[in-house]
Design a protein around this motif. Structure first.
Motif, PDB file in Angstrom:
ATOM      1  N   TRP A   1       4.979  47.154 -11.459  1.00  0.00           N
ATOM      2  CA  TRP A   1       3.544  47.353 -11.690  1.00  0.00           C
ATOM      3  C   TRP A   1       2.733  46.121 -11.387  1.00  0.00           C
ATOM      4  O   TRP A   1       1.578  46.222 -10.994  1.00  0.00           O
ATOM      5  N   ILE A   2       3.327  44.927 -11.563  1.00  0.00           N
ATOM      6  CA  ILE A   2       2.614  43.715 -11.130  1.00  0.00           C
ATOM      7  C   ILE A   2       2.354  43.826  -9.637  1.00  0.00           C
ATOM      8  O   ILE A   2       1.272  43.537  -9.138  1.00  0.00           O
TER       9      ILE A   2
ATOM     10  N   ILE B   1      -0.467  51.089 -19.070  1.00  0.00           N
ATOM     11  CA  ILE B   1       0.256  51.711 -17.955  1.00  0.00           C
ATOM     12  C   ILE B   1       1.717  51.261 -17.960  1.00  0.00           C
ATOM     13  O   ILE B   1       2.637  52.074 -17.824  1.00  0.00           O
TER      14      ILE B   1
ATOM     15  N   ILE C   1       3.545  53.020 -20.771  1.00  0.00           N
ATOM     16  CA  ILE C   1       3.773  54.435 -20.455  1.00  0.00           C
ATOM     17  C   ILE C   1       4.932  54.552 -19.476  1.00  0.00           C
ATOM     18  O   ILE C   1       5.845  55.364 -19.651  1.00  0.00           O
ATOM     19  N   TYR C   2       4.913  53.710 -18.452  1.00  0.00           N
ATOM     20  CA  TYR C   2       5.951  53.775 -17.429  1.00  0.00           C
ATOM     21  C   TYR C   2       7.323  53.477 -18.032  1.00  0.00           C
ATOM     22  O   TYR C   2       8.302  54.146 -17.711  1.00  0.00           O
TER      23      TYR C   2
ATOM     24  N   LEU D   1       8.225  56.499 -20.929  1.00  0.00           N
ATOM     25  CA  LEU D   1       8.076  57.938 -20.679  1.00  0.00           C
ATOM     26  C   LEU D   1       9.380  58.727 -20.887  1.00  0.00           C
ATOM     27  O   LEU D   1       9.346  59.809 -21.478  1.00  0.00           O
TER      28      LEU D   1
ATOM     29  N   PHE E   1       5.371  59.270 -10.037  1.00  0.00           N
ATOM     30  CA  PHE E   1       4.987  58.197 -10.958  1.00  0.00           C
ATOM     31  C   PHE E   1       6.207  57.359 -11.337  1.00  0.00           C
ATOM     32  O   PHE E   1       6.146  56.139 -11.400  1.00  0.00           O
ATOM     33  N   LEU E   2       7.342  58.033 -11.566  1.00  0.00           N
ATOM     34  CA  LEU E   2       8.537  57.313 -12.006  1.00  0.00           C
ATOM     35  C   LEU E   2       9.159  56.492 -10.880  1.00  0.00           C
ATOM     36  O   LEU E   2       9.716  55.427 -11.118  1.00  0.00           O
TER      37      LEU E   2
ATOM     38  N   PRO F   1       6.781  53.115  -7.843  1.00  0.00           N
ATOM     39  CA  PRO F   1       6.805  51.657  -7.994  1.00  0.00           C
ATOM     40  C   PRO F   1       8.139  51.048  -7.577  1.00  0.00           C
ATOM     41  O   PRO F   1       8.170  49.987  -6.949  1.00  0.00           O
TER      42      PRO F   1
ATOM     43  N   GLY G   1       3.461  35.656 -10.897  1.00  0.00           N
ATOM     44  CA  GLY G   1       3.060  36.741 -10.018  1.00  0.00           C
ATOM     45  C   GLY G   1       4.166  37.215  -9.095  1.00  0.00           C
ATOM     46  O   GLY G   1       5.354  37.109  -9.422  1.00  0.00           O
ATOM     47  N   ILE G   2       3.766  37.758  -7.927  1.00  0.00           N
ATOM     48  CA  ILE G   2       4.711  38.385  -7.008  1.00  0.00           C
ATOM     49  C   ILE G   2       5.599  37.332  -6.351  1.00  0.00           C
ATOM     50  O   ILE G   2       5.122  36.286  -5.939  1.00  0.00           O
TER      51      ILE G   2
END
Lengths: 311, 267
Positions: free
Chosen positions: A148-149, A183, A186-187, A190, B16-17, B20, B231-232
């Protein structure tokens, strides 16, 4: 003296005879749990009642012998008082409850249709669908937060996409707010919502739905007056399973929430590592535990009430 | 009509799962450091990862800690499960059951903090456990994973018919022999699953390890966590992809193993 020793020895050998293999077997896990779970909890309570001290260890002792004959017990409730008077901590409690509550509701709104769809799917693919729900849970927790980052950060995937499509000029601030923390939670949680919901929905007898349709009910009305009430045990269980870890969560608010999303978990961490204040960290932990125990007891009560009605 | 609706729900749910995670995998092969540009396919970040001594050392530490704590947790958890499932009421049974399952709901920060306070106290009293080694992290992870293992094995034991064990005892087998010849093979799937779960949980934990780890026992999640604060980082993409591949293979294999055993419903 001789007799006393003899008595002790005979008593001890008598005891050794009584102790069999199974007692040792009991003693090992009992001992482990006592030393490494119950003792730490007692120490936590004890330190939460001490005063802060710049020393090693950095807290005062509760019981002291003064000039050889006076036993002094000093219990400091100041650590708890501060938590309920200082605005930072009160805001921390509110933030935690708000984030955990919002994520629980969102998980329920997303998890319920999914659990229902899985429960109504054909039996052949149900196992695979359920496994696909758990599979992300087995990948590292940090990686899921990191994903998510990557999506939300200013130079991340979503901002890039929006800029490429000329929808926005400058990157949006998607990360480092409480919404991003929600978020992430939730991720991460879930699956915990979907599983109890699924097992509750799976048990529902669908002839009830058919009867409702035959009697002229709309699909939506049949859903809300049959499926939802019968799934209530699953709703309580799933909500508790999401809310409880969410309220004590540290990693997600720390990485996605930014500086202003100070949850209780982060406050404990900051008090301990930042301020080196062990007593404050301990008392915050105790309050956090109360926040955790409350929904569990509530869910348990509800379940017991439900069971007693069924009986 | 309803069939279509449920497919749409499932499609977006799984999107959604998985979206990412798929992003991570794709960008781990990107030559550029940035997500914004795709400059070409490369294994650059994997090479950088393998040649990073800090990450390598942390990986070894993590694997050691996870292996030892999962094994110990399975042994202790099986004992606890037998006590709970087979021997019924013992003095302090309720407290024991509560204490063994409590780490399931205990916030990680609280557990890490309280264990560290215990370790500091113990070290000043007995001089053990020293925080310079891995032992504190191992103990903490055993305590954390014990509850999961106990519950898994205990659920399996309760499903089993204990008249087989009783028959063996009646026919003169010693309790130890009954355990190794009869009980253990029957609860083996639960033990394997419990070990795997304990291993993954230990490999995954960052909060408790950060509290109790000494200077020499930095685990992999601790390294990942500190680099995520900046961060990334494409190296983390590569690392995540490797971890995900290994874990998915392990999970699928264990699922197949349990399925073949015909016990999938009990898990």
């Amino acid at each position: 003296m001789y007799r006393i020793e003899e008595i002790i020895i005979s008593w001890f050998s008598e005891l050794m005879k009584k102790i069999k293999g199974r007692h040792f077997l009991v003693a090992i896990p009992y001992g482990w749990v006592f030393v490494f779970f119950i003792c730490p909890c007692l120490i936590l309570i004890r330190i939460s009642l001490a005063e802060n001290l710049i020393a090693s260890p950095p807290y005062t002792s509760l019981i002291e012998w003064i000039s050889g004959y006076m036993l002094q017990i000093r219990i400091n409730l100041g650590n708890y008082m501060v938590l309920f008077t200082d605005e930072m901590y009160i805001r921390g409690f509110a933030t935690s409850i708000l984030i955990a509550g919002t994520s629980t509701i969102c998980c329920l709104l997303m998890g319920f249709p999914m659990a229902y769809a899985i429960a109504r799917s054909s039996e052949k693919i149900r196992g695979i669908l359920l496994m696909l729900v758990v599979l992300p849970f087995w990948t590292s927790f940090l990686i899921r937060v990191y994903a998510w980052i990557m999506l939300l950060s200013p130079c991340g995937f979503i901002n890039n996409l929006l800029i490429r499509l000329n929808l926005i000029e400058a990157p949006l601030q998607l990360m480092n707010n409480s919404c991003a923390a929600c978020i992430g939670i939730i991720y991460a949680y879930l699956p915990f919502m979907i599983f109890p919901l699924y097992s509750a929905i799976e048990k529902i007898d669908y002839t009830l739905m058919e009867a409702a349709y035959d009697l002229g009910s709309s699909p939506l009305k049949a859903f809300f007056s049959i499926v939802v009430p019968l799934a209530i045990p699953g709703i309580y269980a799933g909500s508790a399973l999401v809310f409880v870890p969410a309220i004590g969560e540290f990693v997600i608010p720390e990485l996605l929430g930014g500086a202003q999303t100070l949850t209780i978990g982060r406050l404990v961490w900051n008090e301990f590592f930042g301020n080196m204040s062990w007593p404050t960290a301990a008392s915050l932990s105790i309050i956090l535990l109360i926040f955790v125990v409350f929904p569990i007891v509530f869910a348990q009560r509800r379940r017991e009430a439900k069971l007693s009605i069924v009986d | 009509m309803r069939f279509k609706w449920s497919n749409v729900v499932l499609f977006f749910g799984y999107l959604f799962l998985y979206f990412p995670l798929i992003c991570i995998v794709i960008y781990s092969f990107n030559e550029s450091r940035f997500v914004s540009t795709w400059t070409g396919f490369s294994f650059k970040w994997y090479k950088a990862l393998i040649s990073d001594p800090i990450i390598l050392r942390a990986t070894v530490t993590s694997l050691k800690v996870a292996g030892v704590s999962a094994t110990a947790s399975v042994i202790l958890g099986t004992m606890a499960a037998i006590i709970i499932a087979r021997w019924g009421a013992f003095p302090g049974n309720t407290l024991f059951l509560g204490a063994i399952t409590a780490p399931l709901v205990m916030p990680e920060v609280v557990m890490g903090l309280s264990l560290l306070m215990l370790f500091v106290g113990m070290e000043s009293f007995f001089g053990w456990p020293s925080r310079s080694g891995n032992i504190t992290v191992i103990i903490a992870h055993i305590t954390l994973t014990l509850s999961y293992v106990t519950l898994l094995v205990q659920a399996r034991l309760q499903d089993l018919d204990n008249s087989i064990e009783e028959a063996a005892l009646d026919l003169g087998a010693s309790p130890l022999k009954v355990f190794f010849v009869i009980t253990l093979p029957m609860i083996a799937p639960a033990i394997v699953l419990g070990w795997l779960l304990a291993f993954v949980l230990s490999l995954d934990d960052v909060v408790i390890a950060s509290f109790v780890a000494g200077p020499g026992s930095t685990t992999l999640p601790m390294i990942v966590f500190s680099s995520l604060r900046f961060g990334i980082s494409p190296e983390i993409n590569a690392l995540a992809t490797i971890l995900m591949t290994i874990l998915s293979i392990a999970v699928i294999m264990s699922a197949v193993f349990i399925y073949k055993d015909g016990n999938i419903k009990n898990m």
